[in-house]
Design a protein around this motif. Structure first.
Motif, mmCIF file in Angstrom:
data_model
loop_
_atom_site.group_PDB
_atom_site.id
_atom_site.type_symbol
_atom_site.label_atom_id
_atom_site.label_comp_id
_atom_site.label_asym_id
_atom_site.label_seq_id
_atom_site.Cartn_x
_atom_site.Cartn_y
_atom_site.Cartn_z
ATOM 1 N N THR A 1 16.137 36.655 23.503
ATOM 2 C CA THR A 1 17.493 37.109 23.854
ATOM 3 C C THR A 1 17.756 38.556 23.435
ATOM 4 O O THR A 1 18.872 39.043 23.610
ATOM 5 N N GLN B 1 13.732 32.725 19.585
ATOM 6 C CA GLN B 1 14.964 32.945 20.339
ATOM 7 C C GLN B 1 15.517 34.347 20.102
ATOM 8 O O GLN B 1 16.122 34.946 21.007
ATOM 9 N N SER B 2 15.305 34.874 18.906
ATOM 10 C CA SER B 2 15.725 36.254 18.640
ATOM 11 C C SER B 2 14.978 37.224 19.548
ATOM 12 O O SER B 2 15.549 38.222 20.013
ATOM 13 N N HIS C 1 17.049 41.377 24.683
ATOM 14 C CA HIS C 1 17.443 42.322 25.736
ATOM 15 C C HIS C 1 18.948 42.353 25.972
ATOM 16 O O HIS C 1 19.473 43.298 26.559
ATOM 17 N N GLU C 2 19.643 41.322 25.514
ATOM 18 C CA GLU C 2 21.087 41.282 25.702
ATOM 19 C C GLU C 2 21.817 42.284 24.813
ATOM 20 O O GLU C 2 22.946 42.671 25.110
ATOM 21 N N GLN C 3 21.148 42.719 23.709
ATOM 22 C CA GLN C 3 21.811 43.619 22.772
ATOM 23 C C GLN C 3 20.980 44.830 22.367
ATOM 24 O O GLN C 3 21.550 45.838 21.942
ATOM 25 N N TYR C 4 19.647 44.749 22.500
ATOM 26 C CA TYR C 4 18.792 45.743 21.855
ATOM 27 C C TYR C 4 17.874 46.457 22.847
ATOM 28 O O TYR C 4 17.522 45.919 23.896
ATOM 29 N N ASP C 5 17.484 47.674 22.447
ATOM 30 C CA ASP C 5 16.535 48.451 23.239
ATOM 31 C C ASP C 5 15.090 48.123 22.879
ATOM 32 O O ASP C 5 14.182 48.334 23.682
ATOM 33 N N THR D 1 9.052 38.421 26.115
ATOM 34 C CA THR D 1 10.044 39.423 25.739
ATOM 35 C C THR D 1 10.427 40.304 26.914
ATOM 36 O O THR D 1 9.603 40.610 27.780
ATOM 37 N N GLN D 2 11.681 40.735 26.917
ATOM 38 C CA GLN D 2 12.154 41.655 27.947
ATOM 39 C C GLN D 2 12.415 43.054 27.395
ATOM 40 O O GLN D 2 12.908 43.918 28.116
#
Length: 321
Positions: free
Chosen positions: A200, A196-197, A202-206, A237-238
């Protein structure tokens, strides 16, 4: 003294045949172990008798570790080696004190903990290589590759190796700023939390940078093979996934990065061992930190994420696939 040691490492002449035991924290199917053992054999194998033992601590539950240790100790007592090479923290913490009590010199590699975790590091019969991921160098490099300097997720298993590596550099902090970039560090052995890390991020990290991921288990406590875990991660992964270790780079794994080389760690450990076998006392050999940072990239991963290296970095890089 350091320059003299480096010169001796380059030369490291070998003496008459002696007996070497190599004790792995993990297992031969684990690429890190296989790479450093191949390197040790390439330096010492033609002139010395080498015995390899695996503690298998990434797969065996802790309840079974004492029996494994006792079995290896019995074999070592029978072999009576001239030196022992220990790979990674678990092998050191489980085996080193017993070996030096028997007056067997110890050379270690891949150890992330310091004397607080491993008091035997200070013993006069011990020397080796403290493994230190290139946290700062990796971030500085990836800023140039990605052309961003915002936020990175550092994702690792919650193993002694990763806890020691992170604590040595960041202390108890799990969020830090490095060269202007924000790093958030997640250490977990839970499959769902780990994946899950990734999903998700892409919501916070490059980007994500992974450490080891070999003690991950599901809700039923079933061990998850690392390649299976990474295949699921990379398929969904995004954001791009990079690595601190070269053994985690390739198709269906991470894209690349500025990494530690298991092969070079093994070469250095073997040369330290040859110095001891030639009569140099271990306490006369300064303990080293990882020397082997290099650029490794997956060609398919770079293509998938449309990434390009500068001509200078590309000329210094190893490309897999």
């Amino acid at each position: 003294m350091r320059f003299l040691l480096l010169a001796l490492l380059l030369a490291s002449p070998l003496c008459f045949a002696k007996t070497v035991v190599v004790i792995q924290s993990y297992h031969l199917d684990y690429t890190w172990d296989a790479d450093y053992i191949d390197a040790i054999r390439s330096v010492l194998g033609n002139d010395h008798e080498i015995h390899v033992f695996e503690l298998d601590t990434k797969r065996l539950p802790k309840s079974q570790w004492p029996d494994k240790v006792a079995s290896i100790e019995q074999s070592v007592s029978s072999i009576k080696p001239d030196i022992a090479i220990l790979g990674d923290d678990n092998a050191f913490s489980l085996m080193a004190s017993g070996l030096v009590e028997k007056q067997i010199p110890v050379v270690f590699l891949g150890v992330n903990g310091g004397p607080v975790q491993h008091p035997t590091l200070n013993h006069e019969l011990v020397t080796g290589i403290l493994e230190r991921p290139f946290f700062a160098e990796s971030i500085r490099h990836l800023q140039k590759v990605l052309r961003v300097d915002e936020r990175f997720l550092v994702l690792m298993d919650d193993s002694p190796t990763m806890r020691n590596a992170v604590n040595d550099y960041f202390g108890e902090k799990r969020s830090a700023e490095v060269y202007g970039s924000q790093l958030d560090i997640v250490l977990t052995n839970d499959k769902e939390t780990w994946l899950q890390s990734v999903f998700t991020a892409h919501e916070q990290y490059d980007a994500i940078i992974v450490g080891t991921h070999h003690t991950i288990r599901d809700a039923q406590e079933t061990w998850i093979p690392p390649k299976e875990l990474m295949a699921e991660a990379t398929s969904r992964t995004q954001v791009p996934i990079f690595s601190f270790w070269d053994i985690f780079i390739g198709k269906g794994q991470s894209i690349g990065g500025f990494t530690i080389s298991a092969h070079q760690e093994g070469i250095t450990a073997a040369r330290l061992a040859s110095l001891v076998l030639n009569g140099v006392k271990p306490d006369r050999i300064p303990q080293l930190k990882s020397l082997s940072g290099h650029y490794v990239y997956s060609e398919s991963g770079m293509k998938e994420w449309n990434l390009k290296l500068s001509p200078m970095i590309a000329s210094q890089s190893t490309f897999v696939e």
